[in-house]
Design a protein around this motif. Structure first.
Motif, short mmCIF file in Angstrom:
data_model
loop_
_atom_site.label_atom_id
_atom_site.label_comp_id
_atom_site.label_asym_id
_atom_site.label_seq_id
_atom_site.Cartn_x
_atom_site.Cartn_y
_atom_site.Cartn_z
N GLN A 195 75.74 56.98 68.24
CA GLN A 195 77.13 57.41 68.16
C GLN A 195 77.38 58.54 69.15
O GLN A 195 76.59 59.49 69.22
CB GLN A 195 77.45 57.88 66.73
N ASN A 196 78.46 58.44 69.93
CA ASN A 196 78.79 59.52 70.87
C ASN A 196 79.65 60.58 70.20
O ASN A 196 79.91 60.51 68.99
CB ASN A 196 79.47 58.96 72.12
N GLU A 197 80.07 61.56 70.99
CA GLU A 197 80.82 62.69 70.41
C GLU A 197 82.17 62.27 69.85
O GLU A 197 82.75 62.96 69.01
CB GLU A 197 81.01 63.80 71.46
N ARG A 198 82.69 61.12 70.30
CA ARG A 198 83.96 60.61 69.75
C ARG A 198 83.74 59.66 68.57
O ARG A 198 84.65 58.98 68.13
CB ARG A 198 84.74 59.89 70.86
N ARG A 199 82.48 59.62 68.11
CA ARG A 199 82.09 58.76 66.98
C ARG A 199 82.26 57.28 67.28
O ARG A 199 82.49 56.47 66.38
CB ARG A 199 82.86 59.14 65.70
N GLU A 200 82.11 56.94 68.55
CA GLU A 200 82.08 55.54 68.95
C GLU A 200 80.63 55.09 68.97
O GLU A 200 79.75 55.82 69.40
CB GLU A 200 82.71 55.38 70.34
N THR A 201 80.39 53.89 68.50
CA THR A 201 79.02 53.39 68.39
C THR A 201 78.66 52.50 69.57
O THR A 201 79.41 51.59 69.93
CB THR A 201 78.84 52.60 67.08
N SER A 217 74.94 54.29 63.09
CA SER A 217 73.82 54.86 63.86
C SER A 217 72.52 54.47 63.18
O SER A 217 72.51 53.99 62.04
CB SER A 217 73.94 56.39 63.96
#
Length: 258
Positions: free
Chosen positions: A72-78, A58
């Protein structure tokens, strides 16, 4: 004058290991900044993220007004925002690595002209003129027909620097440029970097040569656990360490040098 480089809240994790934890700093044109700190503090990772050789988890990096963000989203995908600017970054940034990364089957001259011909689409004659000019700057023009295996480590690193200079970068990144060299060859590479600094190049340098960093830098940024612990002119950093971590590091490198 607007900063050449802005790094804002830069984070990078490898699995559960957080290497950069909100790194932020600005850099002006013609400035030389050394990133220093203990092993594992995130210095080399920061350089690789700035050039997007590593994808940040991030944060935002802005180069001469063009920005690339990592969210980064809530699933920790960038997700990368404005990813097209990464190509712009790579045209404006030159990076010199610890290892020289020269083509073993290409001569000194061919190593420098390769990107000029195939990336910048210059004609061979023009590319060779540019290459010879930059090789002269680093004292390697006379060895233009030699292959990397015929050169010392210091000579190979000087060719690597000439290769970067030939691309006319707006920002130069040096990642421990002397760490792979024998001690007697370190000085010749440091001399080239010092000359570039004196000529007004914008340089972000990671080095364990602390005396050299103190001499050549406008600012020294001390990283600790992936964040900026202190950002100061060299004399201020050495006179007034901002934390115990900075003080321990400086005491260690000073005693080692002594």
């Amino acid at each position: 004058m607007a900063p050449v480089l802005k790094v804002h809240e830069l984070c990078k994790a490898f699995g559960a290991a957080c290497v950069l934890n909100g790194l932020s700093f600005h850099m002006r044109q013609g400035e030389v900044i050394s990133l220093v700190g203990s092993s594992g503090s995130g210095k080399s990772t920061a350089l690789r993220c700035i050039n997007f050789l590593e994808t940040p988890s991030s944060g935002e990096i802005e180069l001469m007004g063009d920005a690339v963000s990592a969210i980064q989203n809530e699933r920790r995908e960038t997700k990368i925002v404005n990813s097209a600017n990464i190509k712009v970054f790579r045209r404006r940034i030159g990076m010199v690595f610890q290892n020289f990364n020269l083509w073993p089957h290409r001569t000194v001259l061919e190593n420098v002209t390769e990107a000029l011909i195939y990336v910048l689409r210059k004609r061979k004659r023009e590319a060779e003129e540019v290459a010879l000019f930059e090789l002269s700057k680093v004292g390697m023009a006379e060895l233009k027909h030699r292959y990397p295996s015929q050169l010392s480590g210091g000579q190979q690193q000087r060719v690597a620097i000439a290769r970067v200079l030939a691309m006319r970068p707006k920002l130069m990144l040096f990642d421990e440029p002397t760490s792979a060299l024998d001690p007697e060859l370190v000085g010749e590479v440091l001399k080239v970097i010092k000359t570039l600094a004196c000529d007004g190049a914008t340089i972000l340098l990671v080095t364990h040569e602390i005396r050299f960093a103190r001499e050549v830098s406008n600012r020294m940024i001390f990283l600790h656990k992936g964040i900026v612990e202190q950002d100061a002119v060299p004399e201020e950093l050495f006179r007034n360490p901002a934390s115990e971590a900075v003080n321990r590091f400086l005491s260690s490198v000073i005693s080692t040098a002594a």
